[in-house]
Design a protein around this motif. Sequence first.
Motif, short mmCIF file in Angstrom:
data_model
loop_
_atom_site.label_atom_id
_atom_site.label_comp_id
_atom_site.label_asym_id
_atom_site.label_seq_id
_atom_site.Cartn_x
_atom_site.Cartn_y
_atom_site.Cartn_z
N GLN A 1 0.90 -1.19 0.05
CA GLN A 1 0.01 0.09 -0.02
C GLN A 1 0.91 1.38 0.15
O GLN A 1 1.69 1.45 1.02
CB GLN A 1 -0.84 -0.13 1.20
N VAL A 2 0.81 1.98 -0.97
CA VAL A 2 1.47 3.45 -0.98
C VAL A 2 0.60 4.36 -0.53
O VAL A 2 -0.50 4.58 -0.81
CB VAL A 2 1.68 3.88 -2.62
N LYS A 3 1.32 5.06 0.58
CA LYS A 3 0.53 6.30 1.23
C LYS A 3 1.35 7.50 0.91
O LYS A 3 2.50 7.56 0.13
CB LYS A 3 0.56 5.94 2.80
N TYR A 4 1.28 8.73 1.56
CA TYR A 4 1.68 9.93 1.12
C TYR A 4 3.09 9.92 1.88
O TYR A 4 3.93 10.36 0.91
CB TYR A 4 0.64 10.87 1.66
N ASN A 5 3.26 9.57 2.89
CA ASN A 5 4.68 9.60 3.46
C ASN A 5 5.29 8.15 3.85
O ASN A 5 6.26 8.20 4.39
CB ASN A 5 4.46 10.40 5.00
N TYR A 6 4.62 7.08 3.40
CA TYR A 6 5.20 5.90 3.63
C TYR A 6 4.68 4.74 2.84
O TYR A 6 3.69 5.09 2.06
CB TYR A 6 5.09 5.47 5.19
N VAL A 7 5.26 3.69 2.72
CA VAL A 7 4.80 2.69 1.78
C VAL A 7 4.60 1.58 3.07
O VAL A 7 5.47 1.14 4.05
CB VAL A 7 5.88 2.17 0.88
N LEU A 8 3.43 0.74 2.98
CA LEU A 8 3.09 -0.22 3.86
C LEU A 8 3.13 -1.55 3.06
O LEU A 8 2.46 -1.68 2.15
CB LEU A 8 1.78 0.04 4.56
N ILE A 9 4.01 -2.46 3.52
CA ILE A 9 4.09 -3.82 2.76
C ILE A 9 3.73 -4.85 3.76
O ILE A 9 4.16 -4.85 5.28
CB ILE A 9 5.45 -4.08 2.60
N LYS A 10 2.90 -5.64 3.46
CA LYS A 10 2.55 -6.71 4.23
C LYS A 10 2.94 -8.01 3.87
O LYS A 10 3.28 -8.34 2.50
CB LYS A 10 0.96 -7.13 3.97
N VAL A 11 3.96 -8.82 4.85
CA VAL A 11 4.74 -9.76 4.49
C VAL A 11 4.23 -11.13 4.97
O VAL A 11 3.88 -10.85 6.40
CB VAL A 11 6.19 -9.48 5.06
N ASN A 12 4.20 -11.99 4.30
CA ASN A 12 3.84 -13.37 4.85
C ASN A 12 5.07 -14.07 5.20
O ASN A 12 5.85 -14.45 4.15
CB ASN A 12 2.79 -14.14 4.05
N ILE A 13 5.13 -14.69 6.30
CA ILE A 13 6.41 -15.59 6.68
C ILE A 13 5.90 -17.01 6.59
O ILE A 13 4.89 -17.32 6.97
CB ILE A 13 6.79 -15.51 8.01
N ASN A 14 6.49 -17.95 5.73
CA ASN A 14 6.31 -19.36 5.50
C ASN A 14 5.84 -20.18 6.50
O ASN A 14 4.85 -20.94 6.56
CB ASN A 14 7.39 -19.76 4.76
N VAL A 15 6.76 -20.24 7.78
CA VAL A 15 6.76 -20.88 8.86
C VAL A 15 6.60 -20.12 10.35
O VAL A 15 7.19 -19.14 10.44
CB VAL A 15 8.00 -21.83 9.03
#
Length: 157
Positions: A13-27
């Motif tokens: 997700q690109v916001k005005y002052n930052y980028v939010l990244i959702k990361v899925n960890i496999n285990v």
Amino acid sequence: MRGINIGYVNKIQVKYNYVLIKVNINVSSILIPKNSLVETTQTGLLNDTVVDITPLQNITNQDVGNMNVFAKSCVKSLFICHYDYMKGERGLNYDDLVRAATRISQRFDDPALFNLVNILLQNTIYISNELIELTDSIVDTTILIYDYLYQIFFSQM
């Protein structure tokens, strides 16, 4: 993490002052210390973006125990819990590398720089010639002193 693929980027997700990244960890048994450096970097020729997670502290077996990232008690632990956020930094990328290489090449293209380098080399040659002459003079003086002392000490014997 530490050069090993432990998951994948699920959402950006690109916001005005930052980028939010959702990361899925496999285990779920992979524990990420809260005291970690998180950076996005570009790798490969196709500019694949990866999230690098580098733990900044050593974790012992006592710290791990029976850690469960889904439990409520995880909040007080040393590790990132399920749905936690971490602040990251922008790491290395090829755009920065290209910009830096362009700036360096532009500086080397400057005629004033070449004139300064030429003057520096000429002065270095001049100084080295002067040092050679000085060394020759010292050698000549040393030989004269040696001959003089030799005559004084061995002529009396």
